[in-house]
Each structure stands twice: as structure tokens, then as C-alpha cells.
Scaffold this active site. Structure first.
Site, mmCIF file in Angstrom:
data_model
loop_
_atom_site.group_PDB
_atom_site.id
_atom_site.type_symbol
_atom_site.label_atom_id
_atom_site.label_comp_id
_atom_site.label_asym_id
_atom_site.label_seq_id
_atom_site.Cartn_x
_atom_site.Cartn_y
_atom_site.Cartn_z
ATOM 1 N N GLU A 61 -1.110 -22.669 -5.489
ATOM 2 C CA GLU A 61 -1.017 -23.729 -6.495
ATOM 3 C C GLU A 61 -1.739 -24.960 -5.923
ATOM 4 O O GLU A 61 -1.543 -25.302 -4.751
ATOM 5 C CB GLU A 61 0.464 -24.033 -6.698
ATOM 6 C CG GLU A 61 0.772 -25.285 -7.463
ATOM 7 C CD GLU A 61 2.237 -25.733 -7.327
ATOM 8 O OE1 GLU A 61 2.632 -26.624 -8.066
ATOM 9 O OE2 GLU A 61 2.963 -25.172 -6.473
ATOM 10 N N ASP A 85 5.388 -25.663 12.159
ATOM 11 C CA ASP A 85 4.138 -26.322 12.578
ATOM 12 C C ASP A 85 4.071 -27.694 11.916
ATOM 13 O O ASP A 85 3.085 -28.064 11.280
ATOM 14 C CB ASP A 85 2.932 -25.459 12.162
ATOM 15 C CG ASP A 85 1.632 -25.924 12.827
ATOM 16 O OD1 ASP A 85 1.676 -26.797 13.709
ATOM 17 O OD2 ASP A 85 0.568 -25.397 12.449
HETATM 18 P P1 ADP Z 1 -5.683 -24.968 7.498
HETATM 19 O O1 ADP Z 1 -4.822 -23.743 7.299
HETATM 20 O O2 ADP Z 1 -7.120 -24.643 7.604
HETATM 21 O O3 ADP Z 1 -5.177 -25.856 8.613
HETATM 22 P P2 ADP Z 1 -4.324 -26.642 5.527
HETATM 23 O O4 ADP Z 1 -3.345 -25.749 4.869
HETATM 24 O O5 ADP Z 1 -3.782 -27.568 6.579
HETATM 25 O O6 ADP Z 1 -5.560 -25.822 6.124
HETATM 26 O O7 ADP Z 1 -5.046 -27.484 4.384
HETATM 27 C C1 ADP Z 1 -6.112 -28.390 4.656
HETATM 28 C C2 ADP Z 1 -5.984 -29.636 3.789
HETATM 29 O O8 ADP Z 1 -6.104 -29.262 2.413
HETATM 30 C C3 ADP Z 1 -4.635 -30.326 3.912
HETATM 31 O O9 ADP Z 1 -4.663 -31.335 4.870
HETATM 32 C C4 ADP Z 1 -4.374 -30.870 2.536
HETATM 33 O O10 ADP Z 1 -4.913 -32.168 2.407
HETATM 34 C C5 ADP Z 1 -5.138 -29.950 1.608
HETATM 35 N N1 ADP Z 1 -4.253 -28.941 0.957
HETATM 36 C C6 ADP Z 1 -3.548 -27.954 1.566
HETATM 37 N N2 ADP Z 1 -2.883 -27.217 0.664
HETATM 38 C C7 ADP Z 1 -3.167 -27.741 -0.551
HETATM 39 C C8 ADP Z 1 -2.776 -27.419 -1.893
HETATM 40 N N3 ADP Z 1 -1.975 -26.396 -2.161
HETATM 41 N N4 ADP Z 1 -3.273 -28.176 -2.889
HETATM 42 C C9 ADP Z 1 -4.123 -29.210 -2.627
HETATM 43 N N5 ADP Z 1 -4.516 -29.575 -1.401
HETATM 44 C C10 ADP Z 1 -4.046 -28.852 -0.360
#
Ligand code: ADP
Length: 291
Positions: A94, A196
Site C-alpha cells: 500500500e 529494526d
Molecule cells: P529499504 O528496504 O530499501 O530500506 P524502505 O522500506 O526503508 O526501503 O523504504 C525507503 C523509503 O521509502 C522510506 O524511507 C520511506 O520514505 C518510503 N516508503 C517506504 N514504504 C513506503 C510506503 N508503503 N509508501 C510510501 N512510501 C514508503
């Protein structure tokens, strides 16, 4: 089959019509994966991709998000689907519009994290192994937290650090042998952990509510989640005040927090190398000296 075409086989809208990606753009911010926002004019999804060998990592991330959602505490993105396509593995979530958290959402985060930590089970671990960053994280169930933390967390990372050229096992072994001394007047309980929880893994939605994402979920001592919030910052004072009001901490947390952050420092050495190895060595010395 191209990834964006593959998504139409897994995602339908409320009327049952398949999702037809019309626009996608890559977004930055993550440490481990490539990330994209994909939309068809009506629906928007957040898609992470990586190499084929990371399919299990995405399956575990989806399961972790489901476990957080099932706790009915903090908001987290709903996992939509995951799999492999076009020579890559992927995870579709989502999409949630997010900004950096404010003091108000931080207080709510503290209160709701405390509620999530009250979700318990009879042992430490989880049904599946997952990853912390890109490093494997072993979650084999154990009755005993000290054994779990010593073997699956510290020894696992110490062995990896030795393979990565920084042998700390002699010091590490001493610390693992002394672990019971950190728990003489404190009995942890298995708590549902994000696993984490650094400042980059939470944000604030447009309604001002906190959102957590990118978990390395397992059942462990709740102090381990709190410790990580302090390692790199990003959690304003109202977070700690609200958490402590909802679920007070034991006085020994001040010492154990370093013990718990040793795991993440070792992991950072294993992921990024550099000065984290020396930092881990100094931290082990300090912890042994404090006993
Ligand atoms: P990784 O697994 O590569 O570390 P993240 O899950 O931390 O990636 O996501 C990277 C960035 O994307 C986050 O810092 C956040 O700003 C954005 N983000 C993560 N999940 C979502 C989401 N479901 N919807 C919108 N933005 C998201």
C-alpha cells in the site's frame, strides 16, 4: 514477463478490474532495495525490487507487516503481493504518503509501540527467519532469551564479522558467557518487536498518525526495540515520555541498551565495514568492564 505487467495479474480494484500500471517512477531513501511508486491514475502502490535471491526476504517482510497489522496497534503499509518477475524479486505495498514525524505523532508512536510490545507469546523468535538490512536474521524459537540473544543475535554476527575480516570472537565469547549477569534482577518477556526501529523506519501520515515500516520482526525483549531508537536518533522526547507512561522501563535498561545495540553495530560492520568494527570492539570492552 515485465514486472509492471505481472502486477496486473495480482492486483485488482474494487470492481475486480486488473491494475494497469500507467506511470512509475523510482524513489530514493531505502538502503537495500530499489523502490518505485506505481500508479494507474486511481490506485498507487509502493514497489520494492531486488535480485532474484531476495524473494524470501520480501516474503518475510510481507509477513512481518501482516503481524504488525494483526496487532491492531501501529499503522503499517498493507502488503499487497510479492513474487518474482522479469528476473527480479519484488514486494508491492500500500502506498502511504509520509513525512518526517512531529512531536505529536512521536508521542502516539511511543504509546502505540508500548501497546504493540504488550502482544506476547510463550517463546522468543518467530515462525520464519528474516533479514536485518540485507543480513540473515535467525528466529528459531527458544524458551530462554539469554540463549536466544547470545546465539541467534550476537554469535551469529560475530561469526560473520570474523568471515568479513574482523575477528572479535575471543572478546565476544567472554561477553556471551557473562550475559546472565545483565539479567540478575530483570526478567524479560517475549514482546512483538519491529526489530529494526531506527529513525528511517517510521514516518507520519497525512492524518498526523505515525507509520512504521521495513520491519525485521520477531518476539524478543522490548528493550531491544527501544535501544535501537536511541542508536542513531530520530525519536523526539515525547516518544520516550509516552512510551514510559504507557509501559515503564526497568532501571537496568540503561546498561542493557548498549548490549542490545551491539547487535546493530556488528550488523553495520557486516553490511558497511569501516569504523563499525572498532566501535563494536570498544563496546564489548565497555560492557565487560561494567559487569
Ligand atoms: P529499504 O528496504 O530499501 O530500506 P524502505 O522500506 O526503508 O526501503 O523504504 C525507503 C523509503 O521509502 C522510506 O524511507 C520511506 O520514505 C518510503 N516508503 C517506504 N514504504 C513506503 C510506503 N508503503 N509508501 C510510501 N512510501 C514508503
Amino acid at each position: 514477463m515485465p514486472l509492471w505487467t505481472d502486477l496486473s495479474q495480482h492486483i485488482t480494484d474494487a470492481t475486480g478490474a486488473p491494475f494497469q500500471a500507467r506511470r512509475q517512477h523510482s524513489v530514493s531513501g531505502g538502503c537495500i532495495n530499489s523502490a518505485y511508486v506505481v500508479e494507474d491514475g486511481r490506485q498507487r502502490y509502493f514497489v520494492k525490487t531486488n535480485t532474484l535471491d531476495k524473494a524470501a526476504m520480501f516474503a518475510a517482510e510481507a509477513a512481518g507487516l501482516q503481524a504488525i497489522l494483526a496487532s491492531r496497534t501501529l499503522r503499517a503499509p498493507h502488503p499487497i503481493c510479492h513474487g518474482v518477475a522479469d528476473g527480479n524479486s519484488y514486494l508491492v505495498l500500500e502506498f502511504i504518503e509520509m513525512e518526517n514525524g512531529s512531536g505529536r505523532s512521536a508521542a502516539f508512536l511511543g504509546e502505540q509501540l508500548a501497546a504493540m510490545h504488550r502482544v506476547t507469546t510463550s517463546r522468543y523468535g518467530w515462525d520464519i527467519d528474516n533479514t536485518i538490512g540485507a543480513t540473515s536474521q535467525i528466529n528459531t524459537w527458544r524458551e530462554d532469551w539469554i540463549h536466544f540473544y547470545g546465539e541467534h543475535r550476537l554469535r551469529f554476527q560475530l561469526d560473520l564479522a570474523a568471515r568479513n575480516g574482523y575477528p572479535l570472537q575471543a572478546k565476544g565469547e567472554k561477553l556471551i558467557n557473562r550475559l546472565p549477569d545483565f539479567f540478575t534482577s530483570y526478567q524479560p518477556h517475549p514482546a512483538l518487536l519491529h526489530g529494526d526501529l531506527w529513525g528511517g523506519n517510521w514516518g507520519e501520515d497525512p492524518q498526523g498518525k505515525p507509520v512504521i515500516f521495513d520491519p525485521a520482526l520477531y518476539y524478543g525483549d522490548r528493550e531491544a526495540d527501544l535501544a535501537m531508537t536511541e542508536l542513531f536518533g530520530g525519536f523526539p522526547p515525547p516518544f520516550y515520555a509516552a512510551y514510559a507512561a504507557a509501559y515503564p522501563l526497568d532501571a537496568g535498561y540503561a546498561t542493557r541498551k548498549d548490549l542490545y545495540n551491539l547487535y546493530h553495530i556488528l550488523n553495520h560492520f557486516n553490511l558497511f565495514g569501516g569504523g563499525y568494527g572498532g566501535q563494536a570492539a570498544r563496546l564489548i570492552d565497555r560492557l565487560l568492564a561494567e559487569l
